[in-house]
Structure formats: C-alpha cells, structure tokens
Scaffold this active site. Structure first.
Site, PDB file in Angstrom:
ATOM      1  N   LYS A   8      42.339  -3.169  21.022  1.00  0.00           N
ATOM      2  CA  LYS A   8      42.294  -4.263  20.039  1.00  0.00           C
ATOM      3  C   LYS A   8      42.720  -3.794  18.650  1.00  0.00           C
ATOM      4  O   LYS A   8      43.641  -4.337  18.050  1.00  0.00           O
ATOM      5  CB  LYS A   8      40.880  -4.864  19.930  1.00  0.00           C
ATOM      6  N   ARG A  83      32.194 -12.540  19.632  1.00  0.00           N
ATOM      7  CA  ARG A  83      31.819 -11.717  20.783  1.00  0.00           C
ATOM      8  C   ARG A  83      30.648 -12.306  21.542  1.00  0.00           C
ATOM      9  O   ARG A  83      30.237 -11.742  22.556  1.00  0.00           O
ATOM     10  CB  ARG A  83      31.390 -10.342  20.269  1.00  0.00           C
ATOM     11  N   ARG A 122      38.884   9.552  22.271  1.00  0.00           N
ATOM     12  CA  ARG A 122      38.755   9.249  20.835  1.00  0.00           C
ATOM     13  C   ARG A 122      37.511   9.933  20.268  1.00  0.00           C
ATOM     14  O   ARG A 122      37.515  10.422  19.146  1.00  0.00           O
ATOM     15  CB  ARG A 122      38.690   7.739  20.599  1.00  0.00           C
ATOM     16  N   ARG A 128      33.868   9.472  16.452  1.00  0.00           N
ATOM     17  CA  ARG A 128      33.188   8.208  16.143  1.00  0.00           C
ATOM     18  C   ARG A 128      31.826   8.196  16.827  1.00  0.00           C
ATOM     19  O   ARG A 128      31.727   8.537  18.015  1.00  0.00           O
ATOM     20  CB  ARG A 128      34.055   7.029  16.604  1.00  0.00           C
ATOM     21  N   ARG A 139      28.117  -0.343  25.694  1.00  0.00           N
ATOM     22  CA  ARG A 139      29.087  -1.288  25.116  1.00  0.00           C
ATOM     23  C   ARG A 139      29.831  -2.058  26.212  1.00  0.00           C
ATOM     24  O   ARG A 139      30.127  -3.247  26.053  1.00  0.00           O
ATOM     25  CB  ARG A 139      30.085  -0.535  24.218  1.00  0.00           C
TER      26      ARG A 139
HETATM   27  P1  B4P Z   1      40.602   0.134  20.557  1.00  0.00           P
HETATM   28  O1  B4P Z   1      40.290  -0.708  21.724  1.00  0.00           O
HETATM   29  O2  B4P Z   1      41.728  -0.306  19.674  1.00  0.00           O
HETATM   30  O3  B4P Z   1      39.217   0.358  19.828  1.00  0.00           O
HETATM   31  P2  B4P Z   1      38.407  -0.629  18.882  1.00  0.00           P
HETATM   32  O4  B4P Z   1      39.281  -1.699  18.316  1.00  0.00           O
HETATM   33  O5  B4P Z   1      37.768   0.280  17.925  1.00  0.00           O
HETATM   34  O6  B4P Z   1      37.400  -1.421  19.800  1.00  0.00           O
HETATM   35  P3  B4P Z   1      35.849  -1.250  20.085  1.00  0.00           P
HETATM   36  O7  B4P Z   1      35.461  -2.411  20.939  1.00  0.00           O
HETATM   37  O8  B4P Z   1      35.601   0.101  20.636  1.00  0.00           O
HETATM   38  O9  B4P Z   1      35.092  -1.288  18.717  1.00  0.00           O
HETATM   39  P4  B4P Z   1      34.831  -2.402  17.595  1.00  0.00           P
HETATM   40  O10 B4P Z   1      35.288  -1.780  16.332  1.00  0.00           O
HETATM   41  O11 B4P Z   1      35.426  -3.738  17.922  1.00  0.00           O
HETATM   42  O12 B4P Z   1      41.091   1.606  20.948  1.00  0.00           O
HETATM   43  C1  B4P Z   1      40.295   2.522  21.612  1.00  0.00           C
HETATM   44  C2  B4P Z   1      41.046   3.853  21.821  1.00  0.00           C
HETATM   45  O13 B4P Z   1      42.059   3.688  22.803  1.00  0.00           O
HETATM   46  C3  B4P Z   1      41.763   4.407  20.592  1.00  0.00           C
HETATM   47  O14 B4P Z   1      41.520   5.790  20.508  1.00  0.00           O
HETATM   48  C4  B4P Z   1      43.229   4.162  20.837  1.00  0.00           C
HETATM   49  O15 B4P Z   1      44.067   5.140  20.267  1.00  0.00           O
HETATM   50  C5  B4P Z   1      43.299   4.225  22.354  1.00  0.00           C
HETATM   51  N1  B4P Z   1      44.378   3.392  22.888  1.00  0.00           N
HETATM   52  C6  B4P Z   1      44.676   2.120  22.531  1.00  0.00           C
HETATM   53  N2  B4P Z   1      45.718   1.679  23.255  1.00  0.00           N
HETATM   54  C7  B4P Z   1      46.073   2.714  24.111  1.00  0.00           C
HETATM   55  C8  B4P Z   1      47.088   2.867  25.103  1.00  0.00           C
HETATM   56  N3  B4P Z   1      47.955   1.888  25.410  1.00  0.00           N
HETATM   57  N4  B4P Z   1      47.113   4.023  25.784  1.00  0.00           N
HETATM   58  C9  B4P Z   1      46.257   5.027  25.510  1.00  0.00           C
HETATM   59  N5  B4P Z   1      45.289   4.943  24.556  1.00  0.00           N
HETATM   60  C10 B4P Z   1      45.214   3.806  23.868  1.00  0.00           C
HETATM   61  O16 B4P Z   1      33.228  -2.579  17.595  1.00  0.00           O
HETATM   62  C11 B4P Z   1      32.349  -1.503  17.314  1.00  0.00           C
HETATM   63  C12 B4P Z   1      30.895  -1.996  17.172  1.00  0.00           C
HETATM   64  O17 B4P Z   1      30.777  -2.916  16.046  1.00  0.00           O
HETATM   65  C13 B4P Z   1      30.319  -2.803  18.348  1.00  0.00           C
HETATM   66  O18 B4P Z   1      29.808  -1.973  19.388  1.00  0.00           O
HETATM   67  C14 B4P Z   1      29.204  -3.616  17.629  1.00  0.00           C
HETATM   68  O19 B4P Z   1      28.050  -2.844  17.417  1.00  0.00           O
HETATM   69  C15 B4P Z   1      29.821  -3.967  16.291  1.00  0.00           C
HETATM   70  N6  B4P Z   1      30.495  -5.280  16.301  1.00  0.00           N
HETATM   71  C16 B4P Z   1      31.838  -5.464  16.138  1.00  0.00           C
HETATM   72  N7  B4P Z   1      32.140  -6.781  16.215  1.00  0.00           N
HETATM   73  C17 B4P Z   1      30.965  -7.449  16.432  1.00  0.00           C
HETATM   74  C18 B4P Z   1      30.628  -8.830  16.624  1.00  0.00           C
HETATM   75  N8  B4P Z   1      31.556  -9.799  16.604  1.00  0.00           N
HETATM   76  N9  B4P Z   1      29.330  -9.154  16.835  1.00  0.00           N
HETATM   77  C19 B4P Z   1      28.385  -8.207  16.830  1.00  0.00           C
HETATM   78  N10 B4P Z   1      28.633  -6.885  16.678  1.00  0.00           N
HETATM   79  C20 B4P Z   1      29.914  -6.487  16.481  1.00  0.00           C
END
Ligand code: B4P
Length: 193
Positions: A8, A83, A122, A128, A139
């Site tokens: 994402k 979410r 990661r 992180r 998660r």
């Molecule tokens: P991403 O999937 O991009 O990671 P993210 O955006 O940080 O998503 P995540 O769900 O983990 O965390 P979020 O910040 O939304 O990438 C993951 C990894 O994969 C990276 O290292 C990337 O380089 C790699 N990658 C990507 N594409 C690839 C490919 N094609 N091939 C290989 N590798 C690849 O949420 C974090 C926390 O915040 C939640 O747990 C919650 O506590 C809180 N939160 C956020 N939104 C919320 C909401 N709406 N309501 C309540 N709590 C919330």
C-alpha cells in the site's frame, strides 16, 4: 487497501505522483506522531507496537482533519483507511458533508506467505517496531477480521478494483495504472479530470 505488506505505502507514492493527489496514510501519520512524542503519539504507541488498531474515534478525527487541508480539495488517495466498518460510516458522513464520493477502492492482493516474508525483511532492514513475527500475525488476523468486511461492503457498492500485488513493485504499479486510469479519466492524451 490491502493486507499489511501488500504494498500500500509503496504504491501510494506512484499513485500520488501520477494523479497529482496527496497520499494520506493513517499509518504514516500515527508513526510520525509517535516519533514526535506528541500527545497523539503517546496515546497510540502501544497499539501500533502490538499490531492492534487505533480506536475508530481517534482515527476518524485524524482523517477528517487531514481531508480539510487545502491540498486535499481536488482529491486524495487514502492509504490504510478505512479499516473497519465503523470507519466506513465515518468516512461516508465526512464525504457527504463535502458532497464528494469515492471513485474507486483499490485492493492489492498478495498471498500470506509472501506478506510475512516482506514484512520480516523490512523488520530486518528498517527496524519498524511492528515488523516482528508475533505482531505480523496479529496484524494479519486483524486484517482478516476487521478489514475484509470493509472490502465486501465496498464491493457491494460496485467500486472495488482488485489488483495482483505479486512480482516487482513496477509490475504491480503497471497493473494499478491500468485499473485506475479509466476511473481517473486519464487517456493516452493526458488527464481529463
Ligand atoms: P507496505 O504494504 O507498503 O507497508 P505499509 O503501507 O506500511 O502497510 P502496513 O499495513 O504494514 O502498515 P500501516 O502503516 O498501514 O509494504 C510492506 C513491505 O513490502 C515494504 O518493505 C515494501 O518495500 C515491501 N514491498 C512492497 N511491494 C513489494 C513488492 N512488489 N515486492 C517485494 N516487496 C515489496 O499501519 C500500521 C499500523 O497503524 C496498524 O497496525 C495500526 O495499528 C495503525 N493504523 C493504520 N491505519 C489505521 C486505521 N485506519 N485504523 C486504525 N488503526 C490504523
């Protein structure tokens, strides 16, 4: 939308640049709050570290304030929000207030083993706090229980586009462009929006 590790945040950068809209990531906003030691950061730190969701009232407030900022008037990409079904209802009310609507809900799909692999990698590279085996499992459970119903809700409205998120970042970006260009009114001549 997509499970943790689906790409994402990674793809949001490209989408934001192509359609000239701000990418608004609730996860990034919460992590920035934790890093700055603000009252919000103090409130949410333990939740982020454990893999639990931040309460809806807090998250809804953060997003609603952000959507009122000047750079969001011509559109936006929401990354990681809504979410929960309660957040869907809050976003519906917020958008109704401004007479706006969602054009598309993009879902990036990746098999669970690949998600775990990416997040552990990661964790090793970036340290992180929520990228460890125990928190990743939590998660993924939270995603299945609370966020998959959100996708079903939007699917019933006919605005979901599902994209294969396996392969390279560039391959996924190309699939996303193919799905979003028609929705955003982008043609080979440029953007009509
Ligand atoms: P991403 O999937 O991009 O990671 P993210 O955006 O940080 O998503 P995540 O769900 O983990 O965390 P979020 O910040 O939304 O990438 C993951 C990894 O994969 C990276 O290292 C990337 O380089 C790699 N990658 C990507 N594409 C690839 C490919 N094609 N091939 C290989 N590798 C690849 O949420 C974090 C926390 O915040 C939640 O747990 C919650 O506590 C809180 N939160 C956020 N939104 C919320 C909401 N709406 N309501 C309540 N709590 C919330």
């Amino acid at each position: 939308m997509g499970a943790p590790g689906s790409g994402k945040g990674t793809q949001a950068v490209t989408i934001s640049a192509r359609y000239r809209v701000p990418a608004i990531s609730t996860g990034d906003m919460f992590r920035a709050a934790v890093a700055s030691g603000s009252p919000l950061g103090v409130q949410v730190k333990a939740l982020l570290d454990s893999g639990a969701l931040v309460p809806d009232e807090i998250t809804d407030q953060v997003v609603s304030s952000r959507l009122r900022e000047p750079d969001a008037t011509a559109g936006w990409l929401l990354d990681g929000y809504p979410r929960t079904l309660a957040q869907v209802a809050a976003l519906d009310s917020c958008l109704a207030e401004y007479d706006k609507q969602l054009n598309c809900v993009l879902v990036i799909e990746v098999p669970t083993e690949e998600l775990i692999h990416r997040l552990l990698l990661r964790g090793e590279r970036e340290g992180r706090s929520d990228d460890n085996a125990e928190t990743i499992a939590r998660r993924l459970d939270v995603y299945r229980d609370q966020t998959e119903p959100v996708i079903a809700q939007y699917a019933s409205r006919g605005i979901v586009a599902r994209v294969d998120g396996t392969g390279t970042v560039a391959e996924t970006a190309a699939r996303i462009t193919a799905a979003l260009d028609p929705v955003a009114g982008v043609t080979s001549r440029g953007c009509d929006c």
